[in-house]
Motif scaffolding. Sequence first.
Motif, PDB file in Angstrom:
ATOM      1  N   ALA A  42       0.941  -1.228  -0.066  1.00  4.69           N
ATOM      2  CA  ALA A  42       0.092  -0.002  -0.037  1.00  4.69           C
ATOM      3  C   ALA A  42       0.836   1.223   0.067  1.00  4.69           C
ATOM      4  O   ALA A  42       0.653   2.306  -0.836  1.00  4.69           O
ATOM      5  CB  ALA A  42      -1.012   0.037   1.110  1.00  4.69           C
ATOM      6  N   ALA A  43       1.697   1.265   0.948  1.00  7.94           N
ATOM      7  CA  ALA A  43       2.791   2.374   0.815  1.00  7.94           C
ATOM      8  C   ALA A  43       3.593   2.555  -0.561  1.00  7.94           C
ATOM      9  O   ALA A  43       3.927   3.721  -0.783  1.00  7.94           O
ATOM     10  CB  ALA A  43       3.845   2.068   1.819  1.00  7.94           C
ATOM     11  N   LYS A  44       4.078   1.484  -1.254  1.00 10.03           N
ATOM     12  CA  LYS A  44       4.451   1.662  -2.650  1.00 10.03           C
ATOM     13  C   LYS A  44       3.494   2.130  -3.422  1.00 10.03           C
ATOM     14  O   LYS A  44       4.036   2.844  -4.465  1.00 10.03           O
ATOM     15  CB  LYS A  44       5.079   0.265  -2.974  1.00 10.03           C
ATOM     16  CG  LYS A  44       6.173  -0.582  -2.223  1.00 10.03           C
ATOM     17  CD  LYS A  44       6.568  -1.788  -2.598  1.00 10.03           C
ATOM     18  CE  LYS A  44       7.649  -2.240  -1.672  1.00 10.03           C
ATOM     19  NZ  LYS A  44       8.325  -3.725  -2.174  1.00 10.03           N
ATOM     20  N   ILE A  45       2.281   1.751  -3.643  1.00  7.49           N
ATOM     21  CA  ILE A  45       1.256   2.271  -4.578  1.00  7.49           C
ATOM     22  C   ILE A  45       1.200   3.879  -4.176  1.00  7.49           C
ATOM     23  O   ILE A  45       1.295   4.560  -5.195  1.00  7.49           O
ATOM     24  CB  ILE A  45       0.067   1.618  -4.253  1.00  7.49           C
ATOM     25  CG1 ILE A  45       0.057   0.158  -4.500  1.00  7.49           C
ATOM     26  CG2 ILE A  45      -1.079   2.226  -4.946  1.00  7.49           C
ATOM     27  CD1 ILE A  45      -1.079  -0.582  -4.233  1.00  7.49           C
ATOM     28  N   THR A  53      -3.172   4.568 -15.550  1.00 10.96           N
ATOM     29  CA  THR A  53      -4.179   3.594 -16.023  1.00 10.96           C
ATOM     30  C   THR A  53      -4.061   2.579 -15.036  1.00 10.96           C
ATOM     31  O   THR A  53      -2.923   2.621 -14.213  1.00 10.96           O
ATOM     32  CB  THR A  53      -3.823   3.107 -17.248  1.00 10.96           C
ATOM     33  OG1 THR A  53      -2.408   2.160 -17.355  1.00 10.96           O
ATOM     34  CG2 THR A  53      -3.774   3.737 -18.505  1.00 10.96           C
ATOM     35  N   VAL A  54      -4.731   1.749 -14.634  1.00  4.58           N
ATOM     36  CA  VAL A  54      -4.636   0.533 -13.704  1.00  4.58           C
ATOM     37  C   VAL A  54      -3.641  -0.212 -13.953  1.00  4.58           C
ATOM     38  O   VAL A  54      -3.018  -0.586 -12.867  1.00  4.58           O
ATOM     39  CB  VAL A  54      -6.052  -0.156 -13.748  1.00  4.58           C
ATOM     40  CG1 VAL A  54      -5.876  -1.468 -12.725  1.00  4.58           C
ATOM     41  CG2 VAL A  54      -7.167   0.708 -13.270  1.00  4.58           C
ATOM     42  N   ASP A  55      -3.180  -0.511 -15.178  1.00  6.44           N
ATOM     43  CA  ASP A  55      -1.957  -1.244 -15.555  1.00  6.44           C
ATOM     44  C   ASP A  55      -0.550  -0.835 -14.990  1.00  6.44           C
ATOM     45  O   ASP A  55       0.226  -1.519 -15.138  1.00  6.44           O
ATOM     46  CB  ASP A  55      -1.896  -1.472 -17.144  1.00  6.44           C
ATOM     47  CG  ASP A  55      -2.935  -2.307 -17.642  1.00  6.44           C
ATOM     48  OD1 ASP A  55      -3.274  -3.497 -16.939  1.00  6.44           O
ATOM     49  OD2 ASP A  55      -3.633  -1.973 -18.823  1.00  6.44           O
ATOM     50  N   ASP A  56      -0.862   0.533 -14.657  1.00  2.03           N
ATOM     51  CA  ASP A  56       0.574   1.272 -14.184  1.00  2.03           C
ATOM     52  C   ASP A  56       0.857   0.374 -12.837  1.00  2.03           C
ATOM     53  O   ASP A  56       1.998   0.549 -12.473  1.00  2.03           O
ATOM     54  CB  ASP A  56       0.495   2.554 -14.027  1.00  2.03           C
ATOM     55  CG  ASP A  56       0.366   3.403 -15.295  1.00  2.03           C
ATOM     56  OD1 ASP A  56       0.672   2.711 -16.210  1.00  2.03           O
ATOM     57  OD2 ASP A  56      -0.008   4.515 -15.224  1.00  2.03           O
ATOM     58  N   LEU A  57      -0.062  -0.076 -12.383  1.00  2.00           N
ATOM     59  CA  LEU A  57       0.284  -0.997 -11.067  1.00  2.00           C
ATOM     60  C   LEU A  57       1.357  -1.978 -11.077  1.00  2.00           C
ATOM     61  O   LEU A  57       2.014  -2.575 -10.414  1.00  2.00           O
ATOM     62  CB  LEU A  57      -0.857  -1.694 -10.226  1.00  2.00           C
ATOM     63  CG  LEU A  57      -1.943  -0.620  -9.574  1.00  2.00           C
ATOM     64  CD1 LEU A  57      -3.215  -1.396  -9.106  1.00  2.00           C
ATOM     65  CD2 LEU A  57      -1.166   0.049  -8.359  1.00  2.00           C
ATOM     66  N   LEU A  58       1.543  -2.609 -12.490  1.00  2.00           N
ATOM     67  CA  LEU A  58       2.640  -3.536 -12.556  1.00  2.00           C
ATOM     68  C   LEU A  58       3.924  -2.988 -12.445  1.00  2.00           C
ATOM     69  O   LEU A  58       5.005  -3.867 -12.442  1.00  2.00           O
ATOM     70  CB  LEU A  58       2.503  -4.005 -14.203  1.00  2.00           C
ATOM     71  CG  LEU A  58       0.947  -4.751 -14.308  1.00  2.00           C
ATOM     72  CD1 LEU A  58       0.950  -5.226 -15.982  1.00  2.00           C
ATOM     73  CD2 LEU A  58       1.119  -6.084 -13.557  1.00  2.00           C
ATOM     74  N   LYS A  59       4.093  -1.702 -12.389  1.00  2.00           N
ATOM     75  CA  LYS A  59       5.393  -1.317 -12.006  1.00  2.00           C
ATOM     76  C   LYS A  59       5.831  -1.255 -10.777  1.00  2.00           C
ATOM     77  O   LYS A  59       7.006  -1.119 -10.238  1.00  2.00           O
ATOM     78  CB  LYS A  59       5.523   0.268 -12.479  1.00  2.00           C
ATOM     79  CG  LYS A  59       5.173   0.581 -13.987  1.00  2.00           C
ATOM     80  CD  LYS A  59       5.052   2.109 -14.137  1.00  2.00           C
ATOM     81  CE  LYS A  59       4.868   2.477 -15.772  1.00  2.00           C
ATOM     82  NZ  LYS A  59       4.408   3.715 -15.866  1.00  2.00           N
ATOM     83  N   ILE A  60       4.838  -1.570  -9.693  1.00  2.00           N
ATOM     84  CA  ILE A  60       5.200  -1.679  -8.495  1.00  2.00           C
ATOM     85  C   ILE A  60       5.623  -3.140  -8.090  1.00  2.00           C
ATOM     86  O   ILE A  60       5.025  -4.213  -8.399  1.00  2.00           O
ATOM     87  CB  ILE A  60       3.461  -1.498  -7.472  1.00  2.00           C
ATOM     88  CG1 ILE A  60       3.235  -0.298  -7.826  1.00  2.00           C
ATOM     89  CG2 ILE A  60       3.920  -1.753  -5.967  1.00  2.00           C
ATOM     90  CD1 ILE A  60       3.783   1.057  -7.499  1.00  2.00           C
ATOM     91  N   PRO A  61       6.783  -3.086  -7.197  1.00  2.00           N
ATOM     92  CA  PRO A  61       7.368  -4.366  -6.967  1.00  2.00           C
ATOM     93  C   PRO A  61       6.277  -5.360  -6.323  1.00  2.00           C
ATOM     94  O   PRO A  61       5.905  -4.825  -5.085  1.00  2.00           O
ATOM     95  CB  PRO A  61       8.670  -4.103  -6.133  1.00  2.00           C
ATOM     96  CG  PRO A  61       9.016  -2.556  -6.814  1.00  2.00           C
ATOM     97  CD  PRO A  61       7.694  -1.978  -6.945  1.00  2.00           C
ATOM     98  N   GLY A  62       6.269  -6.596  -6.533  1.00  2.00           N
ATOM     99  CA  GLY A  62       5.336  -7.254  -5.832  1.00  2.00           C
ATOM    100  C   GLY A  62       3.801  -7.590  -6.252  1.00  2.00           C
ATOM    101  O   GLY A  62       3.167  -8.429  -6.014  1.00  2.00           O
ATOM    102  N   ILE A  63       3.488  -6.619  -7.305  1.00  2.00           N
ATOM    103  CA  ILE A  63       2.277  -6.811  -7.878  1.00  2.00           C
ATOM    104  C   ILE A  63       2.444  -7.425  -9.459  1.00  2.00           C
ATOM    105  O   ILE A  63       3.018  -6.812 -10.252  1.00  2.00           O
ATOM    106  CB  ILE A  63       1.635  -5.392  -8.070  1.00  2.00           C
ATOM    107  CG1 ILE A  63       1.263  -4.950  -6.491  1.00  2.00           C
ATOM    108  CG2 ILE A  63       0.460  -5.542  -8.891  1.00  2.00           C
ATOM    109  CD1 ILE A  63       0.606  -3.636  -6.708  1.00  2.00           C
ATOM    110  N   GLY A  64       2.191  -8.559  -9.489  1.00  2.00           N
ATOM    111  CA  GLY A  64       2.308  -9.109 -10.933  1.00  2.00           C
ATOM    112  C   GLY A  64       0.795  -9.289 -11.521  1.00  2.00           C
ATOM    113  O   GLY A  64      -0.167  -8.560 -11.073  1.00  2.00           O
ATOM    114  N   LYS A  65       0.644 -10.110 -12.681  1.00  2.00           N
ATOM    115  CA  LYS A  65      -0.453  -9.801 -13.441  1.00  2.00           C
ATOM    116  C   LYS A  65      -1.765 -10.440 -12.792  1.00  2.00           C
ATOM    117  O   LYS A  65      -2.706 -10.229 -12.855  1.00  2.00           O
ATOM    118  CB  LYS A  65      -0.253 -10.488 -14.956  1.00  2.00           C
ATOM    119  CG  LYS A  65       0.851  -9.818 -15.662  1.00  2.00           C
ATOM    120  CD  LYS A  65       0.946 -10.382 -16.904  1.00  2.00           C
ATOM    121  CE  LYS A  65       1.764  -9.587 -18.101  1.00  2.00           C
ATOM    122  NZ  LYS A  65       1.979 -10.136 -19.443  1.00  2.00           N
TER     123      LYS A  65
END
Length: 311
Positions: free
Chosen positions: A274-277, A285-297
């Motif tokens: 949550a802190a990384k987000i 876009t929501v797909d930008d979350l894939l740049k966050i370490p630990g969040i995969g497809k």
Amino acid sequence: MQYVFLSYHRTHLAHKTDESSGYDTTVMKKCLFSFLFLSCCLATAIPAAELETLKNATLIEAGLNDGDSFKVKAAGKELHLRLYYVDCLETSAGTDAELERIREQQYHFGLEDPAAVVHFGKQAAEYVKQVLSRPFTVRTSYAFAPGRSATGRYYAFIETHDGRDLGHLLVEQGLARIHGKTRPAPDGTPSQTVLKELQDMRSVAMLNRAGIWGETDPRLLSDMHKRQREKDRERKALRAKLKPKRTSCDNPINLNTASTEQLQELHGIGSVKAAKITAGRPYRTVDDLLKIPGIGKKTLEKMRPCVTVGS
């Protein structure tokens, strides 16, 4: 730039609703095209909530003032501010919450005597009082910062009279740890870069045994950090059991404005992610979350129906 574009778009849509009979759609299309073109050309996106600059602010003497939280007078307003990025030590031990925080800070700095926490907390408050004795600049978006103040606090950056960032100074002096809410710096520096800069400052302060680092017992530091990690894991596990995840997505969470507590309602998201987000904002876009370490497809697909980046 995307936020300027969206704000402009929402404003004119409202105008169209109120004055539809005289609305010039050709002019609107030209304006929207111009904003879209500019947004593609600009390399740096404007944060969701822009910082307001309040110059010639002064410190207000108040009983709750400490190193990272204090009252100021700026632009004719009295504000209780809380610094981004840093956490100064407690100045009192009157409540159970304060005692718990003192223990956490004791472990962080590797201190044998917890009384040193309060001592350096008061020293940090006095240091801030001296540094802010001359007019300074406040930059805030009025994001709410929870705390003990009955009137509410707002997160802010403070630029001292000689142009230094107050949070940076506190870390350099060994009077604060890197801990708390983050956001891009006033000059546009991404939060991840700011964190790395602060970590470098902390390393120098440790080597120089500045401030509270002068009281650190190297033999205790590793063991205390281990104990704190165990406490954090226990707290995280308990929170996961007691706080159910979202089962309904009727009201998706906005990735650009949600609190860390709201983000932890999502599948696969704990306090660290949550802190990384929040540190990775803004999102286009929501797909930008894939740049966050630990969040995969796989995690993203489970979250997707429950999140949005705004209108």
